[in-house]
Design a protein around this motif. Structure first.
Motif, mmCIF file in Angstrom:
data_model
loop_
_atom_site.group_PDB
_atom_site.id
_atom_site.type_symbol
_atom_site.label_atom_id
_atom_site.label_comp_id
_atom_site.label_asym_id
_atom_site.label_seq_id
_atom_site.Cartn_x
_atom_site.Cartn_y
_atom_site.Cartn_z
ATOM 1 N N ILE A 199 1.944 3.813 2.931
ATOM 2 C CA ILE A 199 3.433 3.889 3.594
ATOM 3 C C ILE A 199 3.848 5.628 3.406
ATOM 4 O O ILE A 199 4.798 6.275 4.241
ATOM 5 C CB ILE A 199 4.487 3.402 2.721
ATOM 6 C CG1 ILE A 199 4.362 1.876 2.757
ATOM 7 C CG2 ILE A 199 5.941 3.633 2.820
ATOM 8 C CD1 ILE A 199 4.858 0.767 1.883
ATOM 9 N N GLU A 200 3.519 6.161 2.122
ATOM 10 C CA GLU A 200 3.844 7.676 2.036
ATOM 11 C C GLU A 200 3.212 8.531 3.078
ATOM 12 O O GLU A 200 3.849 9.596 3.677
ATOM 13 C CB GLU A 200 3.612 8.271 0.738
ATOM 14 C CG GLU A 200 4.393 7.655 -0.196
ATOM 15 C CD GLU A 200 3.862 7.893 -1.805
ATOM 16 O OE1 GLU A 200 2.855 8.460 -1.976
ATOM 17 O OE2 GLU A 200 4.583 7.656 -2.780
ATOM 18 N N ARG A 201 2.046 8.326 3.413
ATOM 19 C CA ARG A 201 1.346 8.893 4.517
ATOM 20 C C ARG A 201 2.040 8.768 6.156
ATOM 21 O O ARG A 201 2.352 9.684 6.581
ATOM 22 C CB ARG A 201 0.054 8.696 4.893
ATOM 23 C CG ARG A 201 -0.737 9.101 3.616
ATOM 24 C CD ARG A 201 -2.319 8.969 4.125
ATOM 25 N NE ARG A 201 -2.827 7.550 4.435
ATOM 26 C CZ ARG A 201 -3.442 6.807 3.476
ATOM 27 N NH1 ARG A 201 -3.514 7.429 2.345
ATOM 28 N NH2 ARG A 201 -3.619 5.519 3.862
ATOM 29 N N GLN A 202 2.819 7.756 6.295
ATOM 30 C CA GLN A 202 3.214 7.143 7.430
ATOM 31 C C GLN A 202 4.464 7.882 7.710
ATOM 32 O O GLN A 202 4.987 8.512 8.499
ATOM 33 C CB GLN A 202 3.365 5.594 7.575
ATOM 34 C CG GLN A 202 2.157 5.002 7.990
ATOM 35 C CD GLN A 202 1.468 5.239 9.165
ATOM 36 O OE1 GLN A 202 0.477 6.182 9.249
ATOM 37 N NE2 GLN A 202 2.125 4.852 10.224
ATOM 38 N N ILE A 213 11.210 -1.051 -2.319
ATOM 39 C CA ILE A 213 11.298 -2.089 -3.310
ATOM 40 C C ILE A 213 10.074 -1.932 -4.203
ATOM 41 O O ILE A 213 10.065 -2.335 -5.637
ATOM 42 C CB ILE A 213 10.398 -3.362 -2.044
ATOM 43 C CG1 ILE A 213 11.760 -3.980 -1.379
ATOM 44 C CG2 ILE A 213 10.009 -4.280 -3.212
ATOM 45 C CD1 ILE A 213 11.145 -5.033 -0.072
ATOM 46 N N TYR A 214 8.976 -0.933 -3.911
ATOM 47 C CA TYR A 214 8.073 -0.635 -4.501
ATOM 48 C C TYR A 214 8.574 0.002 -5.742
ATOM 49 O O TYR A 214 8.258 0.021 -7.052
ATOM 50 C CB TYR A 214 6.992 0.134 -3.820
ATOM 51 C CG TYR A 214 5.648 0.480 -4.777
ATOM 52 C CD1 TYR A 214 4.629 -0.229 -4.824
ATOM 53 C CD2 TYR A 214 5.909 1.790 -5.533
ATOM 54 C CE1 TYR A 214 3.586 0.041 -5.676
ATOM 55 C CE2 TYR A 214 4.814 2.029 -6.385
ATOM 56 C CZ TYR A 214 3.669 1.155 -6.446
ATOM 57 O OH TYR A 214 2.470 1.706 -6.997
ATOM 58 N N ASP A 259 0.960 -1.287 0.084
ATOM 59 C CA ASP A 259 -0.244 -0.039 -0.082
ATOM 60 C C ASP A 259 0.934 1.298 0.051
ATOM 61 O O ASP A 259 1.207 1.756 1.062
ATOM 62 C CB ASP A 259 -0.895 -0.116 1.018
ATOM 63 C CG ASP A 259 -2.092 0.915 1.296
ATOM 64 O OD1 ASP A 259 -1.811 1.833 0.390
ATOM 65 O OD2 ASP A 259 -2.831 0.862 1.938
ATOM 66 N N ILE A 260 1.266 1.633 -1.242
ATOM 67 C CA ILE A 260 2.159 2.918 -1.455
ATOM 68 C C ILE A 260 1.588 3.958 -0.663
ATOM 69 O O ILE A 260 2.517 4.767 -0.120
ATOM 70 C CB ILE A 260 2.545 3.096 -2.856
ATOM 71 C CG1 ILE A 260 3.707 4.080 -3.269
ATOM 72 C CG2 ILE A 260 1.455 3.252 -3.897
ATOM 73 C CD1 ILE A 260 5.068 3.423 -2.352
#
Length: 270
Positions: A180-183, A203-204, A176-177
């Motif tokens: 991840i970016e929000r976190q 990795i993504y 869930d990209i």
């Protein structure tokens, strides 16, 4: 696409394949073995009343073997080569059709419109090439078979690239990209958590770059198919230039065919 399965279509390579198939053909082996054994038997039983019968069997079987080899290698060489080319094309066509359907389903599932557009464009461009080729050469001409099979390999390599693209889609579908970016934007994020999320993000991104490379490589393939189609169409109107451009394009196609192996995940895992 496995390079070991790349079809070699120069006259020299076709001749080598024809000779190998002729030598290993059941007719060649059976007649040759019977002839040789009969010859040995004739030597061993030279004083026997059956000597002439044994010699006759040896002579006729060896003669039959020689005639079969000459018929395939010299007299009927052209016909035998066309048959080999058609066998290779049938294998390639079957594989291509099966792959295209499964890839199309996968690309629709992941809503990859660019890749799906490429798949449709590749099919359309190859069919256009095939139509022009049929207008320039008869189906029973060696040149027709060689050009068609070579271009078909390039097309199949590009389709296989899209298969690798689809597999890569599967490989990162669970990441869930956006989450991840929000976190990662949170200031008070534990260092361990930040490192873990950064690793998943890397990795993504790495996989996404590989997918972009595949689409870029396929753009080169489509350009080359357009080029060879144009060269093929110009043979009658500008015969000299057309033939030179066509031969050059077909040589460059072989380079692209070999390059498609880079994107085959199955090969990278060997």
């Amino acid at each position: 696409m496995d390079n070991s399965n790349t079809i070699k279509l120069s006259e020299k390579e076709l001749s080598a394949r024809l000779n190998k198939e002729t030598i290993n053909h059941p007719v060649t082996l059976s007649l040759g073995v019977v002839g040789l054994l009969s010859g040995v038997a004739g030597v061993l039983f030279s004083s026997s009343e059956l000597f002439m019968v044994i010699v006759g069997v040896s002579f006729f079987t060896l003669t039959g073997c020689l005639f079969f080899v000459l018929n395939r290698s010299v007299i009927g060489k052209h016909k035998a080569m066309l048959k080999i080319i058609e066998q290779l094309r049938t294998e390639t066509r079957t594989k291509r059709e099966q792959m295209s359907e499964s890839i199309k389903t996968g690309l629709i599932k992941f809503k990859k419109s660019n890749a799906l557009h490429q798949l449709n464009q590749l099919k359309e461009k190859f069919e256009t090439f095939n139509s022009v080729l049929n207008l320039q050469f008869d189906n029973d001409e060696m040149t027709h078979g060689r050009y068609l099979t070579t271009a078909e390999q390039l097309y199949l390599g590009a389709v296989d690239n899209l298969r690798s693209y689809m597999i890569l889609c599967h490989s990162i579908s669970a990441i869930d990209i956006k989450h991840i970016e929000r976190q990662l934007k949170k200031k008070e994020l534990p260092e361990d958590t930040k490192n873990t999320l950064s690793q998943r993000l890397a990795i993504y991104q790495s996989t996404a770059e590989e997918m972009d490379d595949i689409l870029a490589a396929n753009e080169q393939v489509m350009t080359k198919i357009d080029e060879v189609t144009s060269s093929l169409g110009s043979i009658q109107t500008r015969e000299g230039l057309g033939e030179v451009r066509l031969n050059t394009a077909m040589q460059e196609i072989q380079v692209l065919i070999n390059r498609t192996e880079k994107y085959d995940i199955s090969n990278n895992r060997k």
